[in-house]
Design an enzyme around this catalytic site. Structure first.
Site, PDB file in Angstrom:
ATOM      1  N   GLY A  51       0.467  -1.104   0.062  1.00 30.19           N
ATOM      2  CA  GLY A  51      -0.030   0.142  -0.325  1.00 30.19           C
ATOM      3  C   GLY A  51       1.136   0.949  -0.166  1.00 30.19           C
ATOM      4  O   GLY A  51       1.905   0.748   0.243  1.00 30.19           O
ATOM      5  N   CYS A  77       5.388  -6.408   1.097  1.00 31.37           N
ATOM      6  CA  CYS A  77       5.834  -5.181   1.280  1.00 31.37           C
ATOM      7  C   CYS A  77       4.731  -3.581   2.665  1.00 31.37           C
ATOM      8  O   CYS A  77       5.272  -4.420   3.995  1.00 31.37           O
ATOM      9  CB  CYS A  77       5.124  -4.462   0.537  1.00 31.37           C
ATOM     10  SG  CYS A  77       5.529  -2.869  -0.520  1.00 31.37           S
ATOM     11  N   TYR A  78       3.877  -3.187   2.429  1.00 31.57           N
ATOM     12  CA  TYR A  78       3.158  -2.480   3.341  1.00 31.57           C
ATOM     13  C   TYR A  78       3.023  -3.276   4.477  1.00 31.57           C
ATOM     14  O   TYR A  78       3.025  -3.242   5.797  1.00 31.57           O
ATOM     15  CB  TYR A  78       2.180  -1.800   3.005  1.00 31.57           C
ATOM     16  CG  TYR A  78       1.155  -0.664   4.246  1.00 31.57           C
ATOM     17  CD1 TYR A  78       1.984   0.317   4.338  1.00 31.57           C
ATOM     18  CD2 TYR A  78      -0.015  -1.101   5.006  1.00 31.57           C
ATOM     19  CE1 TYR A  78       1.634   0.367   5.613  1.00 31.57           C
ATOM     20  CE2 TYR A  78      -0.296  -0.689   5.893  1.00 31.57           C
ATOM     21  CZ  TYR A  78      -0.026   0.437   6.123  1.00 31.57           C
ATOM     22  OH  TYR A  78      -0.400   0.966   7.182  1.00 31.57           O
ATOM     23  N   HIS A 161       7.459  -8.209  -4.036  1.00 31.93           N
ATOM     24  CA  HIS A 161       5.984  -8.551  -4.214  1.00 31.93           C
ATOM     25  C   HIS A 161       6.291  -9.666  -5.255  1.00 31.93           C
ATOM     26  O   HIS A 161       6.472  -9.738  -6.159  1.00 31.93           O
ATOM     27  CB  HIS A 161       5.737  -7.582  -5.553  1.00 31.93           C
ATOM     28  CG  HIS A 161       5.420  -6.302  -4.512  1.00 31.93           C
ATOM     29  ND1 HIS A 161       4.020  -6.175  -4.551  1.00 31.93           N
ATOM     30  CD2 HIS A 161       5.921  -5.524  -4.710  1.00 31.93           C
ATOM     31  CE1 HIS A 161       4.181  -4.530  -3.564  1.00 31.93           C
ATOM     32  NE2 HIS A 161       5.463  -4.327  -3.762  1.00 31.93           N
ATOM     33  N   GLU A 163       3.810 -11.172  -5.915  1.00 30.93           N
ATOM     34  CA  GLU A 163       2.773 -11.521  -7.245  1.00 30.93           C
ATOM     35  C   GLU A 163       3.129 -10.752  -8.148  1.00 30.93           C
ATOM     36  O   GLU A 163       1.832 -11.746  -9.774  1.00 30.93           O
ATOM     37  CB  GLU A 163       1.365 -11.012  -6.306  1.00 30.93           C
ATOM     38  CG  GLU A 163       1.107  -9.251  -6.188  1.00 30.93           C
ATOM     39  CD  GLU A 163       2.349  -8.607  -5.037  1.00 30.93           C
ATOM     40  OE1 GLU A 163       3.205  -9.607  -4.939  1.00 30.93           O
ATOM     41  OE2 GLU A 163       1.952  -7.870  -4.648  1.00 30.93           O
ATOM     42  N   ASP A 219     -16.361 -10.369 -22.531  1.00 32.29           N
ATOM     43  CA  ASP A 219     -17.236 -10.346 -20.727  1.00 32.29           C
ATOM     44  C   ASP A 219     -18.740 -10.845 -21.287  1.00 32.29           C
ATOM     45  O   ASP A 219     -18.892 -11.220 -20.387  1.00 32.29           O
ATOM     46  CB  ASP A 219     -16.544  -8.590 -21.045  1.00 32.29           C
ATOM     47  CG  ASP A 219     -15.503  -8.807 -20.900  1.00 32.29           C
ATOM     48  OD1 ASP A 219     -14.080  -9.776 -21.188  1.00 32.29           O
ATOM     49  OD2 ASP A 219     -14.747  -7.151 -21.294  1.00 32.29           O
ATOM     50  N   LYS A 358      -9.327 -10.166 -17.832  1.00 31.73           N
ATOM     51  CA  LYS A 358      -9.864 -10.608 -19.402  1.00 31.73           C
ATOM     52  C   LYS A 358      -9.753 -12.158 -19.648  1.00 31.73           C
ATOM     53  O   LYS A 358     -10.051 -12.816 -19.799  1.00 31.73           O
ATOM     54  CB  LYS A 358      -9.299  -9.773 -20.680  1.00 31.73           C
ATOM     55  CG  LYS A 358      -9.702 -10.233 -21.563  1.00 31.73           C
ATOM     56  CD  LYS A 358     -10.436  -9.963 -22.444  1.00 31.73           C
ATOM     57  CE  LYS A 358     -11.274  -8.679 -22.348  1.00 31.73           C
ATOM     58  NZ  LYS A 358     -12.153  -8.029 -23.052  1.00 31.73           N
TER      59      LYS A 358
END
Ligand code: XMP
Length: 502
Positions: A51, A77-78, A161, A163, A219, A358
């Site tokens: 964050g 991180c944060y 990170h 991710e 979508d 997507k």
């Protein structure tokens, strides 16, 4: 279930996505959630996102309850700095900020099982841990960050990170946390997702009739297919010809969908163009279009009678770019179906794909066995050609852009790497340029070609199109499209640009 606590990171949905890739179910909660918001009986672990905040600037004690849920915690991180600060450690601003790639060396820990000792990770921080909590152990470091990962009790922290794609073995680290530390059940799949959404829609709408906004893209088609599974013929698809469509788009959508769906096709060209007349500001255009769509859906709802709900194929990038994530973030552009919605609406919105990207929706389309022509369809924004005509939208400029766009798309299909291209399209610029054709001076418009690759629309790179291809397309456009005498190629990635020009 793994709860992801969002502290305002750009990457929160990526964390949830990586968890899904490990076949574990996750939900995102705002950092302002209260203990009773989180279903602790199902909870297997917590991941605290990064964050923009600093733990020493605002009192972190209001987040203490996340550590009292008796499940393993992974702070990123944060999230790691919060864990450290709340357990007696100290986090400080660092003169040496660290953004981008770094080589991390790891020690033995359940988080790092099966990984090499050194690998490449993605950092993005200005604060760092200066003092560890008692009983905490440093389990990773880089040249500039001595404490790049920590472990104490069942709390783990990563300064980098895992991710993001640029972190090597990121998914493996998350998988280790889920399976070795949380012992999470691997029950999530696209199939279970569809079943869950079908149930949710059925429970919400019961036997009522429902409208679904149809664009012809993947979508809204997937959203409609899921809703059809839930409520069958009670679903009414509405496709709006807003005058901002590509060449022959309406006919294509009619052919592709009218057999699958109870489809209503509405001609609203005049209404849209009238409201857009003279409007230059991109955000204003988007809001006008978003509102105009809703007005039409509300009118159709009245015609169908007893309709309370509208299904939309909104995806996560639409949500986050409109600044409407779990925790508010910057508005990049108001996507027509999120930030462009009017404040007051008579219809309630159902968005089964709101938390997905997507390519995940493409996976669902495969599970639902939709034809590959849908799955491979390139994205096209709801506001259509209006956000590709820089400046005011007029009938004449729409005609010019439509013709140029048609040539580009026709030629693009001949490219070897067509399938790898996320989008390829034309943009009409509000510029006049001098040309010479058949010994005569011309003063016509400039058209830009944009072609990008992307995984999920959140970031993108421009495609290195073959020069012969560019030359051929440029020649065709300037020869065949009246009103364009110059073609340029857009060579910017996202960030710093976005994919669409407006
Ligand atoms: P940007 O331009 O933000 O686009 O980089 C990311 C992806 O989203 C599409 N896009 C939209 N799709 N409604 C949509 O349905 C919108 O208002 C909208 N704006 C952008 C864009 O085409 C790209 O694929």
């Amino acid at each position: 279930m793994i709860a992801v606590i969002d502290f305002g990171s750009q990457y929160t949905q990526l964390i949830a996505r990586r968890i899904r890739e490990c076949r574990v179910y996750s939900e995102i909660f705002s950092c302002y959630s209260l203990p009773h918001d989180i279903p602790v009986d199902k909870l297997e672990g917590l991941i605290l996102s990064g964050g923009p905040g600093s733990v020493y600037k605002t009192d972190p004690r209001r987040f203490r309850h996340f550590f009292a849920l008796h499940v393993p915690v992974l702070g990123i991180c944060y999230g790691m700095q919060l864990a450290v600060q709340l357990h007696g450690g100290i986090v400080k601003h660092s003169a040496k900020r660290e953004y981008g790639r770094a080589a991390v060396t790891v020690k033995q820990s359940p988080l790092f099982v099966g990984l090499p000792r050194t690998f490449s990770v993605w950092m993005s921080h200005g604060d760092r841990v200066a003092k560890m909590p008692r009983a905490a152990r440093t389990i990773a470091s880089t040249d500039t960050t001595a404490i790049a990962a920590v472990q104490f009790g069942n709390i783990y922290g990563l300064q980098f990170h895992p991710e993001v794609r640029h972190t090597q073995y990121g998914r493996r680290i998350i998988n280790n946390f889920l399976t070795r530390i949380c012992k999470a059940q691997k029950t999530w799949s696209m199939r279970t997702f569809v079943a869950q959404e079908v149930r949710r829609i059925r429970d919400t709408v019961g036997t009522e009739k429902v409208l679904c906004a149809i664009s012809g893209g993947i979508d809204s088609t997937v959203a409609a297919a899921i809703t059809t599974k839930a409520i069958g013929r009670n679903l009414y698809g509405v496709f709006v010809d807003n005058g901002l469509l590509r060449l022959r788009e309406k006919e294509e959508v009619r052919t592709a969908l009218s057999r699958r769906l109870n489809l209503r096709i509405i001609d609203a060209k005049k209404a849209f163009l009238k409201q857009l007349r003279g409007v230059k500001n991109p955000e204003q255009k988007r809001k006008i279009i978003g509102r105009a769509f809703i007005t039409i859906f509300e009118t159709e709802a009245k015609k169908v009678k007893e309709v309370e709900y509208l299904v939309q194929g909104t995806l996560y990038p639409d949500v986050i770019e409109s600044g409407k994530g779990v925790v508010p973030s910057a508005v990049i552009k108001s996507h027509h179906n999120v930030g462009g919605l009017p404040r007051k609406m008579n219809l309630k919105i159902i968005e089964p794909l709101r938390m997905l990207f997507k390519d995940e929706v493409r996976d669902i389309a495969r599970v639902l066995k939709l034809p590959s022509s849908f799955i491979e369809r390139k994205p096209f924004p709801g506001p259509g050609l209006a956000v590709r005509i820089v400046g005011p939208v007029t009938e004449q400029r729409l005609r010019i852009l439509r013709d140029a766009d048609h040539i580009i798309r026709e030629e693009a299909r001949t490219l070897k790497k067509y399938r790898d291209i996320w989008q390829i399209f034309a943009v009409l610029l509000p510029l006049g340029s001098v040309g010479v054709m058949g010994d005569k001076r011309t003063y016509d418009s400039v058209c830009a070609i944009r072609a990008v690759t992307s995984e999920d629309g959140m970031t993108a790179d421009w495609v290195r199109l073959p020069q012969d291809f560019l030359a051929h397309v440029s020649r065709r456009i300037t020869n065949e499209v009246h009103g364009i005498n110059r073609v340029v190629y857009d060579i910017t990635s996202k960030p710093p640009s976005t994919i669409e020009w407006e």
